[in-house]
Scaffold this motif. Structure first.
Motif, PDB file in Angstrom:
ATOM      1  N   GLN A   1      -3.917  78.482  48.265  1.00 44.49           N
ATOM      2  CA  GLN A   1      -2.739  78.977  47.531  1.00 44.49           C
ATOM      3  C   GLN A   1      -1.663  77.885  47.441  1.00 44.49           C
ATOM      4  OE1 GLN A   1      -2.184  83.023  49.541  1.00 44.49           O
ATOM      5  NE2 GLN A   1      -1.814  83.527  47.401  1.00 44.49           N
ATOM      6  N   THR A   2      -1.499  77.130  48.525  1.00 45.79           N
ATOM      7  CA  THR A   2      -0.472  76.079  48.527  1.00 45.79           C
ATOM      8  C   THR A   2      -0.823  74.997  47.502  1.00 45.79           C
ATOM      9  OG1 THR A   2      -0.195  76.507  50.893  1.00 45.79           O
ATOM     10  CG2 THR A   2       0.869  74.535  50.028  1.00 45.79           C
ATOM     11  N   GLU A   3      -2.102  74.646  47.445  1.00 45.49           N
ATOM     12  CA  GLU A   3      -2.543  73.628  46.483  1.00 45.49           C
ATOM     13  C   GLU A   3      -2.283  74.088  45.038  1.00 45.49           C
ATOM     14  OE1 GLU A   3      -6.053  70.694  46.908  1.00 45.49           O
ATOM     15  OE2 GLU A   3      -6.944  72.466  46.002  1.00 45.49           O
ATOM     16  N   VAL A   4      -2.584  75.379  44.791  1.00 43.32           N
ATOM     17  CA  VAL A   4      -2.417  75.926  43.436  1.00 43.32           C
ATOM     18  C   VAL A   4      -0.938  75.880  42.999  1.00 43.32           C
ATOM     19  CG1 VAL A   4      -2.553  78.079  42.108  1.00 43.32           C
ATOM     20  CG2 VAL A   4      -4.495  77.357  43.492  1.00 43.32           C
ATOM     21  N   LEU A   5      -0.023  76.000  43.950  1.00 33.75           N
ATOM     22  CA  LEU A   5       1.412  76.003  43.612  1.00 33.75           C
ATOM     23  C   LEU A   5       1.895  74.632  43.129  1.00 33.75           C
ATOM     24  CD1 LEU A   5       3.111  78.121  46.420  1.00 33.75           C
ATOM     25  CD2 LEU A   5       2.457  78.832  44.119  1.00 33.75           C
ATOM     26  N   GLN A   6       1.180  73.553  43.495  1.00 37.98           N
ATOM     27  CA  GLN A   6       1.597  72.184  43.116  1.00 37.98           C
ATOM     28  C   GLN A   6       3.048  71.908  43.519  1.00 37.98           C
ATOM     29  OE1 GLN A   6       0.635  71.601  38.940  1.00 37.98           O
ATOM     30  NE2 GLN A   6      -1.556  71.731  39.337  1.00 37.98           N
ATOM     31  N   VAL A   7       3.326  72.133  44.798  1.00 39.88           N
ATOM     32  CA  VAL A   7       4.698  71.951  45.310  1.00 39.88           C
ATOM     33  C   VAL A   7       5.076  70.474  45.299  1.00 39.88           C
ATOM     34  CG1 VAL A   7       6.212  72.243  47.314  1.00 39.88           C
ATOM     35  CG2 VAL A   7       4.441  73.966  46.828  1.00 39.88           C
ATOM     36  N   GLU A   8       6.259  70.195  44.791  1.00 39.82           N
ATOM     37  CA  GLU A   8       6.855  68.853  44.894  1.00 39.82           C
ATOM     38  C   GLU A   8       8.011  68.965  45.883  1.00 39.82           C
ATOM     39  OE1 GLU A   8       5.954  66.214  43.095  1.00 39.82           O
ATOM     40  OE2 GLU A   8       4.550  67.205  41.712  1.00 39.82           O
TER      41      GLU A   8
ATOM     42  N   VAL B   1      10.687  77.647  46.558  1.00 43.50           N
ATOM     43  CA  VAL B   1       9.489  78.488  46.582  1.00 43.50           C
ATOM     44  C   VAL B   1       9.807  79.831  47.229  1.00 43.50           C
ATOM     45  CG1 VAL B   1       7.110  78.687  47.408  1.00 43.50           C
ATOM     46  CG2 VAL B   1       7.987  76.449  46.719  1.00 43.50           C
ATOM     47  N   LEU B   2       9.396  80.910  46.566  1.00 42.20           N
ATOM     48  CA  LEU B   2       9.550  82.255  47.130  1.00 42.20           C
ATOM     49  C   LEU B   2       8.203  82.715  47.669  1.00 42.20           C
ATOM     50  CD1 LEU B   2      11.148  84.928  47.561  1.00 42.20           C
ATOM     51  CD2 LEU B   2      10.465  85.586  45.240  1.00 42.20           C
ATOM     52  N   GLU B   3       8.202  83.145  48.939  1.00 43.86           N
ATOM     53  CA  GLU B   3       6.985  83.678  49.552  1.00 43.86           C
ATOM     54  C   GLU B   3       7.157  85.177  49.785  1.00 43.86           C
ATOM     55  OE1 GLU B   3       4.245  82.964  53.555  1.00 43.86           O
ATOM     56  OE2 GLU B   3       6.412  82.806  53.743  1.00 43.86           O
ATOM     57  N   ILE B   4       6.160  85.962  49.365  1.00 41.85           N
ATOM     58  CA  ILE B   4       6.164  87.401  49.640  1.00 41.85           C
ATOM     59  C   ILE B   4       5.161  87.655  50.761  1.00 41.85           C
ATOM     60  CG2 ILE B   4       5.885  89.731  48.696  1.00 41.85           C
ATOM     61  CD1 ILE B   4       8.027  88.001  47.211  1.00 41.85           C
ATOM     62  N   GLY B   5       5.648  88.157  51.908  1.00 42.05           N
ATOM     63  CA  GLY B   5       4.791  88.417  53.065  1.00 42.05           C
ATOM     64  C   GLY B   5       4.887  87.302  54.090  1.00 42.05           C
TER      65      GLY B   5
ATOM     66  N   ILE C   1       4.631  82.677  45.772  1.00 44.79           N
ATOM     67  CA  ILE C   1       3.331  82.921  46.384  1.00 44.79           C
ATOM     68  C   ILE C   1       3.341  84.306  47.028  1.00 44.79           C
ATOM     69  CG2 ILE C   1       4.147  81.572  48.409  1.00 44.79           C
ATOM     70  CD1 ILE C   1       1.272  80.978  49.122  1.00 44.79           C
ATOM     71  N   VAL C   2       2.342  85.107  46.701  1.00 42.16           N
ATOM     72  CA  VAL C   2       2.204  86.435  47.303  1.00 42.16           C
ATOM     73  C   VAL C   2       1.043  86.368  48.282  1.00 42.16           C
ATOM     74  CG1 VAL C   2       1.770  88.884  46.861  1.00 42.16           C
ATOM     75  CG2 VAL C   2       3.132  87.544  45.237  1.00 42.16           C
ATOM     76  N   THR C   3       1.292  86.770  49.550  1.00 34.36           N
ATOM     77  CA  THR C   3       0.256  86.619  50.579  1.00 34.36           C
ATOM     78  C   THR C   3      -0.302  87.967  51.032  1.00 34.36           C
ATOM     79  OG1 THR C   3       1.687  86.608  52.531  1.00 34.36           O
ATOM     80  CG2 THR C   3       1.453  84.524  51.373  1.00 34.36           C
ATOM     81  N   ALA C   4      -0.170  88.995  50.162  1.00 36.84           N
ATOM     82  CA  ALA C   4      -0.790  90.302  50.412  1.00 36.84           C
ATOM     83  C   ALA C   4      -1.453  90.728  49.110  1.00 36.84           C
ATOM     84  CB  ALA C   4       0.267  91.316  50.840  1.00 36.84           C
TER      85      ALA C   4
ATOM     86  N   VAL D   1       1.303  82.546  42.184  1.00 32.61           N
ATOM     87  CA  VAL D   1      -0.067  82.750  42.646  1.00 32.61           C
ATOM     88  C   VAL D   1      -0.101  84.063  43.424  1.00 32.61           C
ATOM     89  CG1 VAL D   1       0.133  81.282  44.739  1.00 32.61           C
ATOM     90  CG2 VAL D   1      -2.103  81.704  43.737  1.00 32.61           C
ATOM     91  N   ILE D   2      -0.993  84.956  42.982  1.00 36.85           N
ATOM     92  CA  ILE D   2      -0.984  86.320  43.512  1.00 36.85           C
ATOM     93  C   ILE D   2      -2.400  86.903  43.520  1.00 36.85           C
ATOM     94  CG2 ILE D   2      -0.278  87.159  41.173  1.00 36.85           C
ATOM     95  CD1 ILE D   2       1.116  89.513  42.605  1.00 36.85           C
ATOM     96  N   PRO D   3      -2.846  87.395  44.720  1.00 36.54           N
ATOM     97  CA  PRO D   3      -4.150  88.053  44.765  1.00 36.54           C
ATOM     98  C   PRO D   3      -4.008  89.499  44.268  1.00 36.54           C
ATOM     99  CG  PRO D   3      -3.239  87.804  46.993  1.00 36.54           C
ATOM    100  CD  PRO D   3      -2.196  87.321  46.037  1.00 36.54           C
ATOM    101  N   VAL D   4      -4.812  89.875  43.272  1.00 34.04           N
ATOM    102  CA  VAL D   4      -4.673  91.198  42.668  1.00 34.04           C
ATOM    103  C   VAL D   4      -5.962  92.004  42.839  1.00 34.04           C
ATOM    104  CG1 VAL D   4      -4.101  92.483  40.552  1.00 34.04           C
ATOM    105  CG2 VAL D   4      -3.099  90.237  40.942  1.00 34.04           C
TER     106      VAL D   4
END
Ligand code: SAH
Length: 213
Positions: free
Chosen positions: A72-79, A84-88, A151-154, A174-177
């Protein structure tokens, strides 16, 4: 709270495992090599901390699998400097990895017990999120929007509209659905009203629940 050469050695092995599974971003791999995952877990599981597996934490939640965190972190392409907002928030492990790759992290947790514990714990390791919120991730954090990424971690039953609305143009969600098994979804905001969606494979998360508890 000890981090030893033995732990560092185990982390290097973990980095090898997740790079063999396909993670290539150097900054993400360095973060996994650095964050002392054993300290984020109950001492009874600490011996297994560097296996590539999810484990139980408090309040019937889990610390995500390192591969999933890296993916998930890679997909975000953080610079460096990205908002960054994290849910969970959970154990705070993903939060720490985001801080290591240079993000300014805003994080929301709906379980009071975990929120309190992790809010005290992260600064002890030197990890200082910009904001830790006890609240409902379905709403996001409109007062701090827009974000470079979210990033949603749930596992979410659907994609919450407020999260899409809180992305910058060019921003990534990035969100698992899904229910039992989730499809990792990536949304890139291409204009005020347009989003590009990609599906990035199957994962398994604890459910994203409504409101605070
Ligand atoms: N990032 C965490 C993963 C924890 S598991 C880690 O690395 O340890 C998912 C977390 O999402 C749990 O802590 C759960 O309580 C939280 N969660 C579930 N629904 C939520 C919601 N609506 N808002 C905020 N957090 C939520």
């Amino acid at each position: 709270m000890k981090d030893t050469l033995k732990h560092q050695g185990l982390r290097n092995q973990l980095v090898k495992i997740i790079s063999e599974k396909g993670i290539t971003n150097k900054s993400v791999l360095n973060a996994i090599a650095k964050v002392p995952r054993h300290l984020f877990m109950d001492s009874s599981f600490a011996d297994f901390a560097y296996q590539d597996k999810a484990f139980p934490i408090a309040a019937e939640q889990t610390i995500s699998q390192p591969y999933t965190v890296a993916f998930q972190t890679e997909v975000l392409q953080v610079e460096p400097g990205h908002k960054v907002l994290e849910i969970g928030t959970g154990s705070g492990y993903q939060t720490a990895v985001l801080i290591e790759v240079g993000a300014k992290v805003y994080t929301i947790e709906r379980q009071q017990e975990l929120f309190k514990k992790t809010k005290l714990f992260l600064p002890k390791l030197g990890y200082k999120p910009k904001k830790m919120v006890f609240g409902d991730g379905y709403i996001g954090l409109p007062e701090e929007a827009p974000f470079d990424s979210i990033i949603v971690t749930a596992g979410a039953p659907f994609v919450p509209k407020p999260l899409l609305a809180q992305l910058k143009i060019g921003g990534r969600l990035v969100i698992p659905v899904g229910d039992e098994v989730q499809t990792m979804n990536l949304f890139v905001r291409t204009s005020e009203i347009d989003f590009e969606k990609q599906e990035l494979g199957k994962f398994k998360f604890v459910p994203m629940l409504k409101e605070r508890n």
